[in-house]
Design a protein around this motif. Sequence first.
Motif, mmCIF file in Angstrom:
data_model
loop_
_atom_site.group_PDB
_atom_site.id
_atom_site.type_symbol
_atom_site.label_atom_id
_atom_site.label_comp_id
_atom_site.label_asym_id
_atom_site.label_seq_id
_atom_site.Cartn_x
_atom_site.Cartn_y
_atom_site.Cartn_z
ATOM 1 N N LEU A 1 1.033 -1.137 -0.041
ATOM 2 C CA LEU A 1 -0.061 0.084 -0.039
ATOM 3 C C LEU A 1 0.859 1.242 0.027
ATOM 4 O O LEU A 1 1.579 1.317 0.777
ATOM 5 C CB LEU A 1 -0.868 -0.040 1.316
ATOM 6 N N PRO A 2 0.678 2.071 -0.938
ATOM 7 C CA PRO A 2 1.488 3.312 -0.902
ATOM 8 C C PRO A 2 1.038 4.445 0.168
ATOM 9 O O PRO A 2 0.075 4.223 0.946
ATOM 10 C CB PRO A 2 1.026 4.007 -2.354
ATOM 11 N N PRO A 3 2.171 5.158 0.490
ATOM 12 C CA PRO A 3 1.781 5.983 1.717
ATOM 13 C C PRO A 3 0.751 6.857 1.635
ATOM 14 O O PRO A 3 0.038 6.957 2.810
ATOM 15 C CB PRO A 3 3.017 6.908 1.465
ATOM 16 N N LEU A 4 0.391 7.548 0.634
ATOM 17 C CA LEU A 4 -1.070 8.159 0.603
ATOM 18 C C LEU A 4 -2.235 7.312 1.053
ATOM 19 O O LEU A 4 -3.153 7.773 1.784
ATOM 20 C CB LEU A 4 -1.221 8.878 -0.803
ATOM 21 N N LEU A 5 -2.280 5.953 0.423
ATOM 22 C CA LEU A 5 -3.386 5.220 0.729
ATOM 23 C C LEU A 5 -3.284 4.752 2.239
ATOM 24 O O LEU A 5 -4.594 4.392 2.907
ATOM 25 C CB LEU A 5 -3.418 4.053 0.011
ATOM 26 N N GLN A 6 -2.230 4.557 2.772
ATOM 27 C CA GLN A 6 -1.899 4.377 4.310
ATOM 28 C C GLN A 6 -2.629 5.393 4.983
ATOM 29 O O GLN A 6 -3.162 5.053 6.168
ATOM 30 C CB GLN A 6 -0.458 4.113 4.490
ATOM 31 N N VAL A 7 -2.378 6.559 4.712
ATOM 32 C CA VAL A 7 -3.293 7.739 5.475
ATOM 33 C C VAL A 7 -4.204 7.487 5.386
ATOM 34 O O VAL A 7 -5.237 7.690 6.421
ATOM 35 C CB VAL A 7 -2.517 9.237 4.984
ATOM 36 N N LYS A 8 -4.967 7.469 4.246
ATOM 37 C CA LYS A 8 -6.355 7.356 4.009
ATOM 38 C C LYS A 8 -7.169 6.049 4.497
ATOM 39 O O LYS A 8 -8.054 6.156 5.482
ATOM 40 C CB LYS A 8 -6.886 7.293 2.394
ATOM 41 N N LEU A 9 -6.419 5.120 4.835
ATOM 42 C CA LEU A 9 -6.763 3.777 5.311
ATOM 43 C C LEU A 9 -6.756 3.958 6.862
ATOM 44 O O LEU A 9 -7.936 3.598 7.607
ATOM 45 C CB LEU A 9 -6.188 2.560 4.852
ATOM 46 N N LEU A 10 -5.830 4.643 7.630
ATOM 47 C CA LEU A 10 -5.780 5.034 8.770
ATOM 48 C C LEU A 10 -7.059 5.752 9.279
ATOM 49 O O LEU A 10 -7.426 5.615 10.367
ATOM 50 C CB LEU A 10 -4.453 5.578 9.415
ATOM 51 N N ARG A 11 -7.115 6.700 8.352
ATOM 52 C CA ARG A 11 -8.397 7.649 8.679
ATOM 53 C C ARG A 11 -9.625 6.954 8.600
ATOM 54 O O ARG A 11 -10.530 7.259 9.405
ATOM 55 C CB ARG A 11 -8.354 8.881 7.767
ATOM 56 N N VAL A 12 -9.873 6.078 7.744
ATOM 57 C CA VAL A 12 -10.900 5.006 7.694
ATOM 58 C C VAL A 12 -11.362 4.271 9.023
ATOM 59 O O VAL A 12 -12.376 4.367 9.554
ATOM 60 C CB VAL A 12 -11.244 4.210 6.379
ATOM 61 N N ILE A 13 -10.044 3.702 9.350
ATOM 62 C CA ILE A 13 -10.149 2.896 10.412
ATOM 63 C C ILE A 13 -10.420 3.826 11.885
ATOM 64 O O ILE A 13 -11.286 3.491 12.706
ATOM 65 C CB ILE A 13 -8.865 2.223 10.824
ATOM 66 N N GLU A 14 -10.049 4.982 11.898
ATOM 67 C CA GLU A 14 -10.176 5.799 13.184
ATOM 68 C C GLU A 14 -11.348 6.304 13.183
ATOM 69 O O GLU A 14 -12.335 6.465 14.225
ATOM 70 C CB GLU A 14 -9.170 6.901 13.133
ATOM 71 N N LYS A 15 -12.140 6.636 11.996
ATOM 72 C CA LYS A 15 -13.476 7.550 11.914
ATOM 73 C C LYS A 15 -14.121 6.454 11.715
ATOM 74 O O LYS A 15 -15.549 6.657 11.901
ATOM 75 C CB LYS A 15 -13.195 8.525 10.629
ATOM 76 N N GLY A 16 -14.123 5.395 11.085
ATOM 77 C CA GLY A 16 -15.057 4.521 10.659
ATOM 78 C C GLY A 16 -16.077 4.743 9.500
ATOM 79 O O GLY A 16 -16.910 4.121 9.224
ATOM 80 N N GLY A 17 -15.682 5.733 8.881
ATOM 81 C CA GLY A 17 -16.399 6.345 7.752
ATOM 82 C C GLY A 17 -15.191 6.829 6.569
ATOM 83 O O GLY A 17 -14.160 7.157 6.858
ATOM 84 N N PHE A 18 -15.697 7.165 5.453
ATOM 85 C CA PHE A 18 -15.071 7.679 4.292
ATOM 86 C C PHE A 18 -16.090 8.319 3.401
ATOM 87 O O PHE A 18 -17.254 8.076 3.354
ATOM 88 C CB PHE A 18 -14.321 6.650 3.575
ATOM 89 N N GLU A 19 -15.427 8.812 2.607
ATOM 90 C CA GLU A 19 -16.259 9.581 1.380
ATOM 91 C C GLU A 19 -15.893 9.029 -0.145
ATOM 92 O O GLU A 19 -14.721 8.764 -0.150
ATOM 93 C CB GLU A 19 -16.166 11.150 1.160
ATOM 94 N N ARG A 20 -16.845 8.802 -0.794
ATOM 95 C CA ARG A 20 -16.517 8.350 -2.167
ATOM 96 C C ARG A 20 -15.682 9.371 -2.845
ATOM 97 O O ARG A 20 -15.773 10.619 -2.618
ATOM 98 C CB ARG A 20 -17.745 8.097 -3.007
#
Length: 457
Positions: free
Chosen positions: A243-262
């Motif tokens: 997983l590239p660094p930018l996606l690592q940040v986004k995945l971490l945010r999803v895990i912490e928030k529990g949500g995401f935007e398309r």
Amino acid sequence: MKILVIDDEEPLLDLLIPYLVRHGHESKGVKDSLKAYDLLDEIEWDLVLLDIRLGRENGIDVLHRIRKDWPRVLVMMMTAFGRIDQAVDTLKAGAFDFLEKPFSFSFLSLRMEKAESHLALMAANGVLREELGLAKGELVGNHPLMRQIREQVARFASVDLPVLITGESGTGKEVAARLIVERSRRSEGPFVVVNCGAIPENLMESIFFGHEKGAFTGAHALQKGKFELADGGTIFLDEIGELPPLLQVKLLRVIEKGGFERVGGEKTIFPNVRIISATNRNLEGMIQKGSFRLDLFYRLNVLTIEMPPLRNRMEDLPELVDHLLARLSRDLHRKFAVDRTLMPVLQSCHWSGNIRELRNVLERLAVLSEDGVLRGKDLPADLRGQIRPVVASQGDQECNLRREMAQRERKLILEALERARGNHTLAARFLGMKRTTLQYRLKKMHLYEIMRRGERS
């Protein structure tokens, strides 16, 4: 789906592969059958898009080979306009469907939906049960390491926490993940697999989290991402170390928030998803080098399973061979057996590709076999080049030392018995041990005849 495209027209591959990947499919394109056969050996494909003409090759011959060697793979033939008679012939030869060239992407999507529905039906009927060389839901072997893993799987299935599965390629990481899901309360929910190493970096965010219509050029319709598709079930992030660094940040945010935007969207989506991830890389080493985030590692590594390489549990090899041959016999409708000369050869190999490599070797030997008996002498030269001798590790050296000590002990006992002319009491005295100890050693060494002779003396 995992889709392999076989077509000798490079412009078509250049258009088709990005389209398939953009719509969430793991896809690769090749221009000839030889490369295709190698990929079919390496990866469990769901669907093959096959041109009926591959330069000088006849696509129907390739279809016959795929139906024979990879019977679970769906094949959709591509045929030129006006050759419907050929298309009918391909259906008779075992093709699932056909596309008439030239075709639009919208028409392709309709045919793909048909293939996906068929695969879902097959899965529901229990037909597609193989994964990484083992049947779904099975971890073969009685080595203590495997018993420990089965115990971990049972414990981890009862809690709804992230699991990180580590181990070399081909050790059965996805099998362990599926086992956890099968035994969990999410067993009826979706199980969505994402190979992080097979997705172009510029498409990762869209594939993970989806996109809105018009979010970027080519986004002609709303597309749900893998996390949204896994709602109520489990998402399996394979090769998480890629997983590239930018996606690592986004995945971490999803895990912490529990949500995401398309991508291109404003509404936050909160899916109910359990994350199981896997890697064959050393994430701790990557963290030290700065290529993997420590905080993401902590989030993913709540529970851990380490899959052992095959060379560390060689006692399981005969059972694995029996299991894989039983599956081969079932798939090819032919009985297979192993010649006594083959097993020692298999047990002397390094198996860097682990169970997947073992499965591929057995499949090739099965094809080469004329009478259903797999023999060591039939190993082709290219396979001998792939299978490297075991490099002795510390554990291997200890095993060799124990073996040498056992051989030396056997020799000393036999010399003492010969000197004592078979008398156990006298031989024990020569060896400086009790008579009962000597008899125990004889029994353990399976020297029954000498033992009985000594009992009569």
